[in-house]
Design a protein around this motif. Structure first.
Motif, PDB file in Angstrom:
ATOM      1  N   SER A  79      18.975  43.890  93.473  1.00  0.00           N
ATOM      2  CA  SER A  79      17.737  43.195  93.830  1.00  0.00           C
ATOM      3  C   SER A  79      17.632  41.817  93.188  1.00  0.00           C
ATOM      4  O   SER A  79      16.962  40.940  93.728  1.00  0.00           O
ATOM      5  CB  SER A  79      16.529  44.043  93.454  1.00  0.00           C
ATOM      6  OG  SER A  79      16.503  44.279  92.061  1.00  0.00           O
ATOM      7  N   LEU A  82      18.631  39.200  95.584  1.00  0.00           N
ATOM      8  CA  LEU A  82      17.632  38.839  96.589  1.00  0.00           C
ATOM      9  C   LEU A  82      16.725  37.738  96.053  1.00  0.00           C
ATOM     10  O   LEU A  82      16.388  36.805  96.779  1.00  0.00           O
ATOM     11  CB  LEU A  82      16.809  40.069  97.001  1.00  0.00           C
ATOM     12  CG  LEU A  82      15.816  39.847  98.134  1.00  0.00           C
ATOM     13  CD1 LEU A  82      16.503  39.327  99.390  1.00  0.00           C
ATOM     14  CD2 LEU A  82      15.069  41.137  98.433  1.00  0.00           C
ATOM     15  N   MET A 103      18.472  36.631 106.487  1.00  0.00           N
ATOM     16  CA  MET A 103      17.689  37.545 105.653  1.00  0.00           C
ATOM     17  C   MET A 103      18.016  38.992 106.016  1.00  0.00           C
ATOM     18  O   MET A 103      18.171  39.838 105.134  1.00  0.00           O
ATOM     19  CB  MET A 103      16.194  37.276 105.824  1.00  0.00           C
ATOM     20  CG  MET A 103      15.311  38.244 105.062  1.00  0.00           C
ATOM     21  SD  MET A 103      15.542  38.173 103.283  1.00  0.00           S
ATOM     22  CE  MET A 103      14.518  36.793 102.902  1.00  0.00           C
ATOM     23  N   VAL A 107      19.419  41.812 103.352  1.00  0.00           N
ATOM     24  CA  VAL A 107      18.702  43.076 103.115  1.00  0.00           C
ATOM     25  C   VAL A 107      19.596  44.253 103.475  1.00  0.00           C
ATOM     26  O   VAL A 107      19.664  45.245 102.739  1.00  0.00           O
ATOM     27  CB  VAL A 107      17.373  43.113 103.890  1.00  0.00           C
ATOM     28  CG1 VAL A 107      16.745  44.489 103.837  1.00  0.00           C
ATOM     29  CG2 VAL A 107      16.409  42.063 103.323  1.00  0.00           C
ATOM     30  N   SER A 108      20.315  44.170 104.588  1.00  0.00           N
ATOM     31  CA  SER A 108      21.226  45.238 104.987  1.00  0.00           C
ATOM     32  C   SER A 108      22.302  45.452 103.932  1.00  0.00           C
ATOM     33  O   SER A 108      22.627  46.603 103.596  1.00  0.00           O
ATOM     34  CB  SER A 108      21.867  44.888 106.334  1.00  0.00           C
ATOM     35  OG  SER A 108      22.822  45.867 106.681  1.00  0.00           O
ATOM     36  N   LEU A 110      22.106  44.790 100.730  1.00  0.00           N
ATOM     37  CA  LEU A 110      21.481  45.390  99.551  1.00  0.00           C
ATOM     38  C   LEU A 110      21.207  46.888  99.765  1.00  0.00           C
ATOM     39  O   LEU A 110      21.363  47.688  98.852  1.00  0.00           O
ATOM     40  CB  LEU A 110      20.176  44.678  99.202  1.00  0.00           C
ATOM     41  CG  LEU A 110      20.354  43.289  98.595  1.00  0.00           C
ATOM     42  CD1 LEU A 110      19.008  42.589  98.516  1.00  0.00           C
ATOM     43  CD2 LEU A 110      20.999  43.360  97.233  1.00  0.00           C
ATOM     44  N   LEU A 111      20.807  47.246 100.964  1.00  0.00           N
ATOM     45  CA  LEU A 111      20.491  48.657 101.255  1.00  0.00           C
ATOM     46  C   LEU A 111      21.736  49.516 101.423  1.00  0.00           C
ATOM     47  O   LEU A 111      21.749  50.682 101.046  1.00  0.00           O
ATOM     48  CB  LEU A 111      19.622  48.751 102.508  1.00  0.00           C
ATOM     49  CG  LEU A 111      18.214  48.180 102.396  1.00  0.00           C
ATOM     50  CD1 LEU A 111      17.526  48.225 103.749  1.00  0.00           C
ATOM     51  CD2 LEU A 111      17.402  48.923 101.339  1.00  0.00           C
TER      52      LEU A 111
END
Length: 118
Positions: A79, A82, A103, A107-108, A110-111
């Motif tokens: 995180s 980000l 973005m 996010v993808s 990171l997940l």
């Protein structure tokens, strides 16, 4: 590992300072943001790597060439990246590991692929 001894530790501070102040040759690992020069923009990234005790620098080029999404250059996709990614988007700056990423892609990543860089 700015001084090239195989460890990221307090002994790198002098080498980083020399690179920052003189632009000496052999400072590739000090150019953490991949801009081509060691500048004040590299300083917060250097401190972050120093405090976290890790970073993927091989000594042959910019620190962020093998770990997509590692915006802060600490060798971990999490995180905190980000935050750096958003800062680069909003304020400008160099985040070579996230350059060109949308973005949604960040996010993808990171997940789906958090953790240590390969």
């Amino acid at each position: 590992d700015v001084n090239g001894d195989g460890s990221i530790d307090g002994r790198d501070i002098q080498a980083f300072s020399t690179c920052l102040l003189t632009g000496a040759a052999g400072c590739e690992c000090g150019d953490i943001n991949g801009s081509g020069d060691v500048t004040m923009s590299d300083l917060p990234l250097f401190v972050n790597i120093l405090l976290n005790g890790s970073g993927p620098c091989s000594g042959t080029g910019p620190i962020c060439t093998t770990c997509q999404g590692d915006a802060n250059g600490d060798g971990i996709v999490d995180s905190r990246d980000l935050d750096m990614y958003m800062s680069c988007l909003i304020n400008g700056g160099s985040c070579p590991c996230t350059q060109g990423m949308s973005m949604a892609e960040m996010v993808s990543l990171l997940l789906n692929s958090p953790g240590l860089c390969p």
